[in-house]
Write a protein that holds these residues in place. Structure first.
Motif, short mmCIF file in Angstrom:
data_model
loop_
_atom_site.label_atom_id
_atom_site.label_comp_id
_atom_site.label_asym_id
_atom_site.label_seq_id
_atom_site.Cartn_x
_atom_site.Cartn_y
_atom_site.Cartn_z
N GLN A 170 -3.03 -3.68 -5.41
CA GLN A 170 -4.35 -3.37 -5.97
C GLN A 170 -5.38 -3.00 -4.92
O GLN A 170 -6.54 -2.76 -5.26
CB GLN A 170 -4.83 -4.52 -6.84
N THR A 171 -4.98 -2.92 -3.66
CA THR A 171 -5.92 -2.41 -2.65
C THR A 171 -6.05 -0.89 -2.73
O THR A 171 -7.00 -0.32 -2.18
CB THR A 171 -5.46 -2.79 -1.22
N ILE A 172 -5.10 -0.25 -3.41
CA ILE A 172 -5.10 1.22 -3.48
C ILE A 172 -5.72 1.66 -4.80
O ILE A 172 -5.10 1.58 -5.86
CB ILE A 172 -3.67 1.79 -3.35
N VAL A 177 -1.01 -5.45 -9.88
CA VAL A 177 -0.63 -4.21 -9.21
C VAL A 177 -1.46 -3.06 -9.78
O VAL A 177 -2.12 -3.21 -10.82
CB VAL A 177 0.87 -3.90 -9.38
N ASN A 178 -1.37 -1.91 -9.14
CA ASN A 178 -1.93 -0.68 -9.68
C ASN A 178 -0.81 0.30 -9.96
O ASN A 178 0.10 0.47 -9.14
CB ASN A 178 -2.93 -0.04 -8.71
N TYR A 179 -0.86 0.92 -11.14
CA TYR A 179 0.04 2.01 -11.45
C TYR A 179 -0.75 3.32 -11.42
O TYR A 179 -1.88 3.38 -11.91
CB TYR A 179 0.70 1.82 -12.81
N HIS A 180 -0.14 4.32 -10.84
CA HIS A 180 -0.77 5.63 -10.70
C HIS A 180 0.10 6.66 -11.41
O HIS A 180 1.34 6.56 -11.36
CB HIS A 180 -0.90 6.00 -9.22
N SER A 234 0.83 -1.22 0.00
CA SER A 234 0.00 0.00 0.00
C SER A 234 0.86 1.26 0.00
O SER A 234 0.34 2.37 -0.09
CB SER A 234 -0.93 0.01 1.21
N TRP A 235 2.18 1.09 0.10
CA TRP A 235 3.11 2.23 0.03
C TRP A 235 3.58 2.42 -1.41
O TRP A 235 3.80 1.44 -2.13
CB TRP A 235 4.32 1.99 0.92
N LEU A 282 -3.19 16.65 -5.85
CA LEU A 282 -3.84 16.22 -7.09
C LEU A 282 -4.14 14.73 -7.01
O LEU A 282 -3.34 13.95 -6.47
CB LEU A 282 -2.94 16.48 -8.31
N THR A 283 -5.28 14.34 -7.54
CA THR A 283 -5.64 12.92 -7.59
C THR A 283 -5.06 12.30 -8.86
O THR A 283 -5.21 12.85 -9.95
CB THR A 283 -7.16 12.74 -7.56
N ALA A 284 -4.41 11.18 -8.71
CA ALA A 284 -3.76 10.51 -9.83
C ALA A 284 -4.76 9.67 -10.62
O ALA A 284 -5.83 9.31 -10.12
CB ALA A 284 -2.63 9.62 -9.32
N THR A 285 -4.40 9.37 -11.85
CA THR A 285 -5.12 8.37 -12.64
C THR A 285 -4.56 7.01 -12.26
O THR A 285 -3.34 6.82 -12.17
CB THR A 285 -4.92 8.61 -14.14
N THR A 286 -5.43 6.04 -12.06
CA THR A 286 -5.01 4.71 -11.61
C THR A 286 -5.38 3.66 -12.65
O THR A 286 -6.51 3.63 -13.15
CB THR A 286 -5.67 4.36 -10.27
N ASP A 287 -4.41 2.80 -12.98
CA ASP A 287 -4.61 1.72 -13.94
C ASP A 287 -4.29 0.39 -13.27
O ASP A 287 -3.18 0.19 -12.76
CB ASP A 287 -3.69 1.89 -15.16
N GLY A 288 -5.25 -0.51 -13.29
CA GLY A 288 -5.01 -1.85 -12.78
C GLY A 288 -4.24 -2.67 -13.80
O GLY A 288 -4.57 -2.67 -14.99
N VAL A 289 -3.21 -3.37 -13.34
CA VAL A 289 -2.33 -4.10 -14.24
C VAL A 289 -2.18 -5.54 -13.78
O VAL A 289 -1.80 -5.81 -12.63
CB VAL A 289 -0.93 -3.43 -14.29
N SER A 290 -2.48 -6.46 -14.67
CA SER A 290 -2.17 -7.87 -14.43
C SER A 290 -0.76 -8.12 -14.93
O SER A 290 -0.44 -7.85 -16.09
CB SER A 290 -3.16 -8.77 -15.18
N LEU A 291 0.12 -8.63 -14.07
CA LEU A 291 1.48 -8.92 -14.49
C LEU A 291 1.58 -10.24 -15.24
O LEU A 291 2.50 -10.43 -16.04
CB LEU A 291 2.40 -8.95 -13.26
N SER A 292 0.64 -11.13 -15.01
CA SER A 292 0.69 -12.44 -15.67
C SER A 292 -0.05 -12.45 -17.00
O SER A 292 0.07 -13.41 -17.77
CB SER A 292 0.10 -13.51 -14.76
#
Length: 497
Positions: free
Chosen positions: A66-68, A121-124, A41-42, A91-101
């Motif tokens: 992906q909890t964030i 994971v999530n990328y922001h 979460s960090w 500012l609020t970031a744009t968040t994209d959920g990413v499957s690594l597999s």
């Protein structure tokens, strides 16, 4: 994902082995392991990338688990106040959920077997705009509620055309990303702590779909990558195999590229080239990034050539630099006992544009060897520049490597390119380097250093009032390094990813 796309590309992976008992033993050694830092979460993997106008904006990308689902960034002009943070803007970031597999592109849905045991994971990401030029800012990013990364500082670019600009340039990292690459990156930063940005000329990793390798690259020095804007170039190793549901393999740019980097868009180009072909502009210095990895599609190379031609035509900068991965004039002597590598499609698409507009420097990677060459003006065509003999040039071509994976020079050097007027003027084998380039009003000063901080190559490009360049080579350069005088090649295959 910011965009979903792919490019077909075929290439041949060549491994160099030396037929000795010692080498055979070396090849059998298992690849060293390196730690993998799982998302939490960090925020981690924080990286700053430039926009087209880095004097007023820059982009930040970071990762969490992906909890964030909601992340933030804060920014404030740097000040001597103890609690500068109280004045920060959020500012609020744009968040994209990413499957690594798994990944998805125009070709369909794919699996990445190398990441099969890794959680999503999530990328922001956020692009900070409307900033003041030549100004130091403090910023930080957040993962979970209250989970802020430490404050970092970044300075926007100046706008005055007469301001000096210094930057770093690296060839391939690719191998030894955990063991060797961080030392080179830090040594370069210590040597040029005021660098405005850094160019990474492709093959940042060995397997573009491997999140473990990206973990090593992005953690090589988290503070450097989060404080000096990274001008990122796609190499062939940023491409990887994608496994379709029917077990068919497709060779394409890893979807992780756009997941973890926020780079300028070029709306006139095909979707396959977005965030791999772009321009960033510093005072009187324009840097154009190309995707030479689109080798499997001549149409994509030609689209870039047309884009570059128009961008150079409209550029008002005194100095224009192009960076891409594959060299226009290859110096790589692999496979052994052959004429070596060559990229005729890249040369056919791009070289006429470079020469039409007198591109000052072409910064490249891929060959895992050091080379410097140039094309002279008609009065100095074919002339070899030396400390005693300056040379009038149209363009200078550099190829460097920052990896312990090093290859030999071509046996015939650049003789097959002589009809282009291209002359190879300095080489280096078995020699990773980093480069510091400084732009002043009428000069570009180029210096290449070995990993112990010693000057290996250097020159000055001096531009006159008519825009013509004279190449002046530094005196007292050390002896050219080759495998003959540095010791035999030693395999890189045992190095940690």
């Amino acid at each position: 994902m910011k965009l979903i796309w792919t490019t077909l590309f075929c290439f041949t992976l060549i491994l160099w082995t030396v037929p000795t008992h010692a080498q055979s033993t070396q090849e059998k050694i298992s690849k060293a392991k390196s730690p993998y830092i799982a998302a939490s979460s960090w925020p981690d993997r924080i990286i700053v990338t430039p926009t087209e106008d880095p004097s007023t904006s820059f982009s930040i990308t970071w990762r969490t688990d992906q909890t964030i689902e909601v992340a933030q960034a804060q920014i404030v002009k740097a000040s001597p106040d103890a609690r500068f943070d109280i004045q920060a803007t959020s500012l609020t970031a744009t968040t994209d959920g990413v499957s690594l597999s798994h990944g998805e592109s125009q070709q369909g849905k794919f699996s990445y077997p190398v990441n099969v045991d890794l959680a999503g994971v999530n990328y922001h990401w956020v692009t900070l705009t409307d900033l003041q030029p030549d100004t130091l800012y403090n910023y930080r990013v957040r993962g979970g509620q209250g989970n802020w990364a430490s404050w970092r500082q970044i300075k926007t670019a100046p706008q005055q055309r007469d301001r000096d600009v210094e930057f770093l340039y690296f060839g391939d990292a690719q191998s030894g990303i955990y063991s060797h690459w961080p030392m080179i990156l830090r040594r370069a930063w210590q040597h040029a702590p005021k660098a405005e940005f850094a160019i990474y000329a492709g093959d940042l990793v060995n397997e573009g779909a491997s999140d473990r390798q990206w973990s090593n690259w992005l953690n090589a020095d988290p503070f450097i990558l989060s404080m000096i804007p990274a001008v990122l170039v796609v190499g062939n190793h940023e491409y990887d195999w994608k496994m379709q549901a029917n077990n068919q393999k497709d060779w394409a740019l890893s979807t992780l590229w756009q997941d973890q980097f926020t780079l300028p868009l070029s709306p006139t180009l095909p979707v396959e080239l977005q965030e791999t072909v772009y321009v960033t502009r510093y005072p009187d210095l324009d840097v154009f990034v190309l995707n030479s990895g689109a080798l499997g599609d001549v149409a994509l190379l030609e689209a870039q050539a047309q884009w570059l031609d128009k961008k150079l035509q409209s550029s008002s900068a005194k100095w224009r630099i192009v960076t891409m991965h594959h060299p226009v004039f290859s110096s790589c002597g692999m496979p052994l006992n052959t004429v070596g590598q060559d990229e005729p499609d890249v040369r056919a698409a791009f070289l006429p544009v470079f020469l039409k507009h007198n591109v000052d420097l072409v910064l490249q990677g891929h060959d895992h060897t050091y080379s410097r060459g140039s094309i002279g003006t008609p009065e100095d065509i074919g002339k070899i520049a030396s400390p005693m003999e300056p040379k009038k040039v149209k363009s200078v071509f550099l190829t460097t490597v920052a990896s312990p994976k090093t290859y030999p020079q071509k046996p015939n050097r650049w003789q097959e390119y002589s009809h282009y007027g291209a002359v190879l003027e300095r080489i280096g084998e078995n020699t990773p380097t980093y480069q510091i380039i400084k732009k002043t009003d009428n000069q570009l000063k180029y210096q290449s250093f070995t990993t112990d901080g010693k000057l290996y190559d250097g020159f000055i490009l001096e531009k006159n009032m008519k825009g013509q360049n004279t190449l002046r080579i530094d005196a007292d350069l050390p002896l050219q390094r080759t495998f003959a005088n540095t010791g035999p090649y030693r395999s890189h295959h045992d190095l940690a990813e």
